[in-house]
Design a protein around this motif. Structure first.
Motif, PDB file in Angstrom:
ATOM      1  N   ILE A   1     -25.339 -90.305  14.467  1.00 42.50           N
ATOM      2  CA  ILE A   1     -24.361 -90.181  13.377  1.00 42.50           C
ATOM      3  C   ILE A   1     -24.493 -88.828  12.697  1.00 42.50           C
ATOM      4  CG2 ILE A   1     -23.715 -91.061  11.101  1.00 42.50           C
ATOM      5  CD1 ILE A   1     -24.508 -93.861  12.102  1.00 42.50           C
TER       6      ILE A   1
ATOM      7  N   ASN B   1     -16.743 -93.950  15.257  1.00 45.58           N
ATOM      8  CA  ASN B   1     -17.290 -93.427  16.517  1.00 45.58           C
ATOM      9  C   ASN B   1     -16.324 -93.656  17.671  1.00 45.58           C
ATOM     10  OD1 ASN B   1     -17.432 -96.158  16.762  1.00 45.58           O
ATOM     11  ND2 ASN B   1     -19.616 -96.264  17.234  1.00 45.58           N
TER      12      ASN B   1
ATOM     13  N   ASN C   1     -18.859 -93.791   3.837  1.00 46.16           N
ATOM     14  CA  ASN C   1     -19.485 -93.757   5.165  1.00 46.16           C
ATOM     15  C   ASN C   1     -20.912 -94.279   5.122  1.00 46.16           C
ATOM     16  OD1 ASN C   1     -17.201 -92.689   6.359  1.00 46.16           O
ATOM     17  ND2 ASN C   1     -17.869 -90.567   6.172  1.00 46.16           N
TER      18      ASN C   1
ATOM     19  N   ASN D   1     -22.413 -97.644   7.030  1.00 55.13           N
ATOM     20  CA  ASN D   1     -23.509 -97.523   7.992  1.00 55.13           C
ATOM     21  C   ASN D   1     -24.702 -98.407   7.634  1.00 55.13           C
ATOM     22  OD1 ASN D   1     -22.202 -95.633   9.597  1.00 55.13           O
ATOM     23  ND2 ASN D   1     -22.952 -93.904   8.380  1.00 55.13           N
TER      24      ASN D   1
END
Length: 497
Positions: free
Chosen positions: A12, A107, A155, A159
């Motif tokens: 990432i 992704n 984000n 995650n």
């Protein structure tokens, strides 16, 4: 298990760094000249005197008013600290662009494709116009800093947390979003673009058979924060303007109903110019290349997924309307490029969404195309900033020569001087003159005086007007007879306008 988590985090981080570098490269290639001192019309004034914070409050930009108060306390002006503001802008904007693209795509697509798209967004000439107004950079940079904070936070949340978790878990983001709207309303709209794009991506992804679907309510925390921010901004704007007795600014007023149809015609003409036509700061070629790239890629998706292509096209149209929304509804028609810089983001976000449904080979071709267009955008952006430096030299030369002639005639700094018929441009001319971009300060009443002060280091009492009776039969400056004194006022007959 822990090794797997560390590997995921490293992947990432690497992806984020690649997209950030692409966006930063686009910004530096296109706007690096802004690091060298130059002045727009507003900058001549701003370097000499503070803006009244109530001027910003009246337009709903209370965050910018707070920034102005801080600068006044520090005894510095936005123009004089433009180097620092520009460098920070590059960093904040690159983070904002990269983090929003990663938020949208996750992704699901190649990071190098996103990097190329980030460079395209950063290089767009409409955003470059903000860099000609050094006064505005500190506020615009703050806006992108807040935008970066929002999407970095989202984000990180996604995650580390279960995406279906607490409805109120991102409610605190309403605070930076309100500050964002209070600094630059256009940047707030860009935040809404990214959230809209993510909703479209998640919806379309969930419709794909055999794919691991995201929870239906995964986006509700950020939607809730955005909704709260919209309501809070309206209340803060109304209350701050009322409590501080800020005079209502016409740029903050809404278009009357009777003028809607004429305005729609103007918007249609502007749309053609933005999307297709050549204009002083951007030629038709990169516009057509960009449109071709987007349409070609969308058609490839439509062959197998027509509903997906239709949804993306509708999203793109919605974002374009959002880009021109503030210009459309304002009672003052002022469609300068910087007012619609959201168009660059609308295109970039659309390409990012399109890339998710392309094959690896097609996504690579899209990245190459986006990179080429970003470089062409940087050419045009450099031309804007280069022309500004030329204009500053020409303005300073004329101002200095006029001052010299005035001093020869014994005109002191206290005496009233009026420039008559100074033109918006110089005889040599330049290609990037549009709106108030790269317009000569000699022709503008409120900036001519400060131009004279910058050029000579002396205090002057100068104004600029279109015409005066005293100059009707006078020769044009630099003829000696062009300077005339009538009723205690010295007229410099430029007679170019």
């Amino acid at each position: 298990m822990k090794n797997q988590e560390n590997l995921t985090k490293m992947r990432i981080l690497s992806r984020t760094q690649i997209v950030f570098c692409g966006a930063l490269l686009g910004l530096i290639l296109s706007k690096g000249l802004a690091l060298f001192p130059a002045f727009a019309l507003d900058d001549y004034v701003a370097v000499h005197q503070d803006r009244n914070p109530l001027f910003y409050v009246s337009q709903g930009r209370f965050t910018q008013a707070a920034i102005q108060c801080i600068l006044s306390t520090l005894d510095v002006t936005p123009t004089s600290i433009s180097w620092t503001a520009t460098v920070l802008f590059f960093v904040f904007a690159a983070i904002a662009i990269s983090s929003s693209l990663i938020y949208i795509a996750g992704n699901r697509t190649n990071e190098f494709t996103l990097a190329a798209i980030g460079a395209l967004i950063g290089a767009h000439p409409y955003l470059t116009e903000y860099f000609t107004f050094r006064e505005s950079l500190i506020t615009q940079g703050t806006s992108f800093g807040l935008l970066a904070l929002v999407f970095i936070s989202v984000n990180r949340y996604e995650n580390e947390q279960d995406r279906a978790s607490d409805f109120y878990s991102l409610a605190w983001l309403a605070f930076p979003l309100v500050l964002l709207a209070g600094a630059q309303q256009t940047a707030f709209i860009i935040a809404a673009f990214a959230i809209l794009a993510r909703l479209v991506v998640d919806h379309l992804w969930n419709e794909m058979p055999g794919e691991k679907t995201a929870p239906r309510k995964a986006n509700t925390p950020i939607i809730f924060a955005l909704s709260v921010a919209v309501i809070a901004y309206v209340f803060v704007y109304i209350i701050s303007r009322s409590m501080l007795s800020a005079a209502f600014d016409t740029r903050g007023s809404i278009l009357p109903i009777a003028e809607i149809l004429p305005r729609l015609e103007q918007v249609a003409s502007m749309t053609k110019k933005i999307l297709v036509d050549s204009e002083p700061i951007l030629s038709a070629l990169p516009k057509l290349l960009l449109a071709t790239l987007a349409i070609w890629s969308l058609c490839r998706i439509a062959l197998n997924r027509p509903k997906t292509a239709a949804a993306i096209a509708l999203m793109a149209a919605t974002m374009y309307l959002g880009s021109v929304f503030l210009v459309t509804v304002s009672s003052v028609w002022w469609p300068v490029p910087r007012a619609v810089y959201g168009v660059g983001f609308a295109y970039g976000i659309t390409l990012a969404v399109i890339s998710i449904w392309l094959s690896c080979a097609a996504a690579r071709r899209l990245a190459v195309g986006a990179s080429v267009i970003a470089i062409i955008f940087s050419f045009h952006s450099n031309a804007i900033l280069h022309d500004q430096a030329r204009l500053n030299r020409w303005d300073a030369w004329v101002a200095g020569e006029v001052a010299k002639d005035l001093l020869k005639k014994g005109i002191t700094s206290n005496q009233r001087v009026t420039l008559v018929g100074a033109d918006w441009k110089h005889p040599v001319g330049m290609r990037t003159l549009t709106g108030d971009l790269n317009t000569s300060a000699l022709a503008v009443a409120w900036s001519a005086q400060y131009l004279m002060m910058e050029a000579t280091g002396r205090v002057w009492n100068v104004s600029s007007i279109d015409q005066a009776e005293a100059c009707h039969k006078a020769p044009a400056w630099p003829a000696e007879e062009a300077i005339k004194m009538v009723s205690g006022v010295t007229y410099v007959c430029m007679n170019l306008r």
